[in-house]
Design a protein around this motif. Structure first.
Motif, PDB file in Angstrom:
ATOM      1  N   VAL A 184       0.840  -1.201   0.000  1.00 20.33           N
ATOM      2  CA  VAL A 184       0.000   0.000   0.000  1.00 20.33           C
ATOM      3  C   VAL A 184       0.874   1.251   0.000  1.00 20.33           C
ATOM      4  CG1 VAL A 184      -1.643   1.365   1.339  1.00 20.33           C
ATOM      5  CG2 VAL A 184      -1.985  -1.096   1.080  1.00 20.33           C
ATOM      6  N   GLU A 185       1.893   1.269   0.865  1.00 20.74           N
ATOM      7  CA  GLU A 185       2.787   2.424   0.921  1.00 20.74           C
ATOM      8  C   GLU A 185       3.508   2.633  -0.406  1.00 20.74           C
ATOM      9  OE1 GLU A 185       3.495   5.019   2.909  1.00 20.74           O
ATOM     10  OE2 GLU A 185       1.657   4.367   3.903  1.00 20.74           O
ATOM     11  N   SER A 186       3.854   1.538  -1.057  1.00 18.05           N
ATOM     12  CA  SER A 186       4.496   1.641  -2.365  1.00 18.05           C
ATOM     13  C   SER A 186       3.561   2.303  -3.376  1.00 18.05           C
ATOM     14  CB  SER A 186       4.911   0.255  -2.859  1.00 18.05           C
ATOM     15  OG  SER A 186       5.482   0.331  -4.153  1.00 18.05           O
ATOM     16  N   HIS A 187       2.291   1.888  -3.353  1.00 19.51           N
ATOM     17  CA  HIS A 187       1.307   2.508  -4.253  1.00 19.51           C
ATOM     18  C   HIS A 187       1.142   4.001  -3.930  1.00 19.51           C
ATOM     19  CE1 HIS A 187       0.164  -1.002  -6.428  1.00 19.51           C
ATOM     20  NE2 HIS A 187      -0.373  -1.624  -5.400  1.00 19.51           N
ATOM     21  N   VAL A 188       1.111   4.336  -2.622  1.00 19.79           N
ATOM     22  CA  VAL A 188       0.963   5.736  -2.232  1.00 19.79           C
ATOM     23  C   VAL A 188       2.140   6.556  -2.752  1.00 19.79           C
ATOM     24  CG1 VAL A 188       0.946   7.339  -0.275  1.00 19.79           C
ATOM     25  CG2 VAL A 188      -0.465   5.275  -0.199  1.00 19.79           C
ATOM     26  N   GLN A 189       3.358   6.040  -2.567  1.00 17.18           N
ATOM     27  CA  GLN A 189       4.539   6.773  -3.014  1.00 17.18           C
ATOM     28  C   GLN A 189       4.572   6.917  -4.539  1.00 17.18           C
ATOM     29  OE1 GLN A 189       6.555   8.448  -0.981  1.00 17.18           O
ATOM     30  NE2 GLN A 189       5.161   7.722   0.637  1.00 17.18           N
ATOM     31  N   ASN A 190       4.187   5.867  -5.243  1.00 19.25           N
ATOM     32  CA  ASN A 190       4.136   5.943  -6.708  1.00 19.25           C
ATOM     33  C   ASN A 190       3.118   6.987  -7.165  1.00 19.25           C
ATOM     34  OD1 ASN A 190       6.074   3.972  -7.068  1.00 19.25           O
ATOM     35  ND2 ASN A 190       4.596   2.316  -7.310  1.00 19.25           N
ATOM     36  N   THR A 191       1.984   7.019  -6.474  1.00 24.01           N
ATOM     37  CA  THR A 191       0.934   7.977  -6.837  1.00 24.01           C
ATOM     38  C   THR A 191       1.396   9.404  -6.569  1.00 24.01           C
ATOM     39  OG1 THR A 191      -0.775   6.332  -6.352  1.00 24.01           O
ATOM     40  CG2 THR A 191      -1.470   8.632  -6.429  1.00 24.01           C
ATOM     41  N   LEU A 192       2.044   9.620  -5.416  1.00 26.89           N
ATOM     42  CA  LEU A 192       2.583  10.945  -5.120  1.00 26.89           C
ATOM     43  C   LEU A 192       3.557  11.391  -6.209  1.00 26.89           C
ATOM     44  CD1 LEU A 192       3.271  10.574  -1.288  1.00 26.89           C
ATOM     45  CD2 LEU A 192       1.646  12.153  -2.328  1.00 26.89           C
ATOM     46  N   ARG A 193       4.427  10.471  -6.616  1.00 27.36           N
ATOM     47  CA  ARG A 193       5.425  10.809  -7.630  1.00 27.36           C
ATOM     48  C   ARG A 193       4.764  11.139  -8.963  1.00 27.36           C
ATOM     49  NH1 ARG A 193       7.272   7.587 -11.283  1.00 27.36           N
ATOM     50  NH2 ARG A 193       6.567   5.725 -10.159  1.00 27.36           N
ATOM     51  N   LYS A 194       3.795  10.321  -9.376  1.00 29.07           N
ATOM     52  CA  LYS A 194       3.146  10.530 -10.668  1.00 29.07           C
ATOM     53  C   LYS A 194       2.356  11.841 -10.714  1.00 29.07           C
ATOM     54  CE  LYS A 194       2.609   5.663 -12.011  1.00 29.07           C
ATOM     55  NZ  LYS A 194       1.635   4.597 -12.341  1.00 29.07           N
ATOM     56  N   LEU A 195       1.775  12.201  -9.566  1.00 31.81           N
ATOM     57  CA  LEU A 195       0.931  13.395  -9.536  1.00 31.81           C
ATOM     58  C   LEU A 195       1.702  14.639  -9.098  1.00 31.81           C
ATOM     59  CD1 LEU A 195      -2.295  11.877  -7.924  1.00 31.81           C
ATOM     60  CD2 LEU A 195      -1.769  12.182 -10.356  1.00 31.81           C
ATOM     61  N   HIS A 196       2.991  14.466  -8.798  1.00 22.71           N
ATOM     62  CA  HIS A 196       3.823  15.578  -8.347  1.00 22.71           C
ATOM     63  C   HIS A 196       3.251  16.217  -7.082  1.00 22.71           C
ATOM     64  CE1 HIS A 196       5.999  15.172 -12.098  1.00 22.71           C
ATOM     65  NE2 HIS A 196       4.871  15.306 -12.762  1.00 22.71           N
ATOM     66  N   LEU A 197       2.835  15.361  -6.157  1.00 20.99           N
ATOM     67  CA  LEU A 197       2.311  15.812  -4.871  1.00 20.99           C
ATOM     68  C   LEU A 197       3.284  15.403  -3.767  1.00 20.99           C
ATOM     69  CD1 LEU A 197      -1.436  14.824  -5.409  1.00 20.99           C
ATOM     70  CD2 LEU A 197      -0.364  17.058  -5.768  1.00 20.99           C
ATOM     71  N   HIS A 198       3.021  15.878  -2.537  1.00 19.48           N
ATOM     72  CA  HIS A 198       4.004  15.706  -1.476  1.00 19.48           C
ATOM     73  C   HIS A 198       3.537  14.860  -0.299  1.00 19.48           C
ATOM     74  CE1 HIS A 198       5.109  19.472  -3.589  1.00 19.48           C
ATOM     75  NE2 HIS A 198       6.323  18.981  -3.454  1.00 19.48           N
ATOM     76  N   ASN A 199       2.240  14.772  -0.053  1.00 14.42           N
ATOM     77  CA  ASN A 199       1.766  14.057   1.130  1.00 14.42           C
ATOM     78  C   ASN A 199       0.313  13.629   0.951  1.00 14.42           C
ATOM     79  OD1 ASN A 199       0.120  16.401   1.747  1.00 14.42           O
ATOM     80  ND2 ASN A 199       1.972  17.346   2.572  1.00 14.42           N
ATOM     81  N   ARG A 200      -0.203  12.946   1.962  1.00 17.45           N
ATOM     82  CA  ARG A 200      -1.566  12.405   1.877  1.00 17.45           C
ATOM     83  C   ARG A 200      -2.623  13.502   1.841  1.00 17.45           C
ATOM     84  NH1 ARG A 200      -2.858   6.838   4.280  1.00 17.45           N
ATOM     85  NH2 ARG A 200      -1.003   5.600   3.824  1.00 17.45           N
TER      86      ARG A 200
END
Length: 216
Positions: A184-200
């Protein structure tokens, strides 16, 4: 969290403000400041740099929404949790648009409030039951969807994003999707990277703006 959670309380009613400060301090939170209105809230927040600002919206002649925008503009890492007597839809939406990370109504219990402050400090979006559905279902832009960054996400990443936006921890998301918390954390980090966001919190705003959680 190992560090104490520092909190500033903004409310124009002294008895309520002092009572909340006592309740939070009695339960291990560190109240570093209080403020009675928007301008002083901004000034004191800059001086004390609290982790969480507990913000009323109705501050006499000043606006809590304006104060939220001003504090976030100066202290982007500070989290704002609204604690208001109002559960009006527009008040909730205005607060979130201004940068609030969560919204509780004043009928919440002390236990609920303390839990909400701690979760806000950790970066989770927190809403009084019933208001989360309002925010997730109604706060969306009317702009163009062309070149939508959401299209970069896999189906599983989108599933995880929906649950993050509902305030679920990685452990709960893992249980819901039958994954490991690490995945789950891996998916969260990948999503942050793809969307150029920083946190939840930023992920949650992204999901809110696109109505991604309507399907429950």
């Amino acid at each position: 969290m190992t560090e104490p959670v520092t909190v500033m309380i903004v409310d124009d009613h002294p008895m309520w403000r002092d009572g909340v400060a006592r309740d939070l301090a009695d339960r291990g939170l560190t109240v570093v400041a209080t403020a009675p209105d928007g301008p002083s809230a901004v000034r004191i927040a800059i001086a004390t740099r609290p982790r969480v600002v507990l913000m009323d919206l109705n501050l006499g002649a000043t606006s809590g929404v304006d104060a939220i925008s001003a504090i976030i503009g100066k202290l982007p890492d500070t989290r704002i949790l609204v604690l208001s007597a109002s559960g009006e839809h527009q008040d909730v939406l205005d607060a979130v648009k201004a940068g609030a990370n969560g919204y509780l109504v004043k009928s919440a219990s002390v236990t609920e409030l303390v839990d909400a402050v701690r979760r806000t400090a950790e970066g989770s979006p927190v809403f009084t039951p019933g208001l989360a559905g309002l925010v997730l279902g109604e706060l969306r832009p009317g702009g163009s969807a062309s070149a939508d960054p959401q299209t970069r996400l896999t189906e599983r990443e989108t599933d995880v994003l929906r649950l993050v936006a509902k305030g679920m921890t990685s452990r709960r998301i893992a249980e819901r999707l039958v994954l490991s918390p690490r995945t789950v954390e891996s998916h969260v980090q990948n999503t942050l990277r793809k969307l150029h966001l920083h946190n939840r919190v930023e992920l949650t705003r992204f999901a809110i703006e696109r109505g991604l959680t309507e399907d429950g």
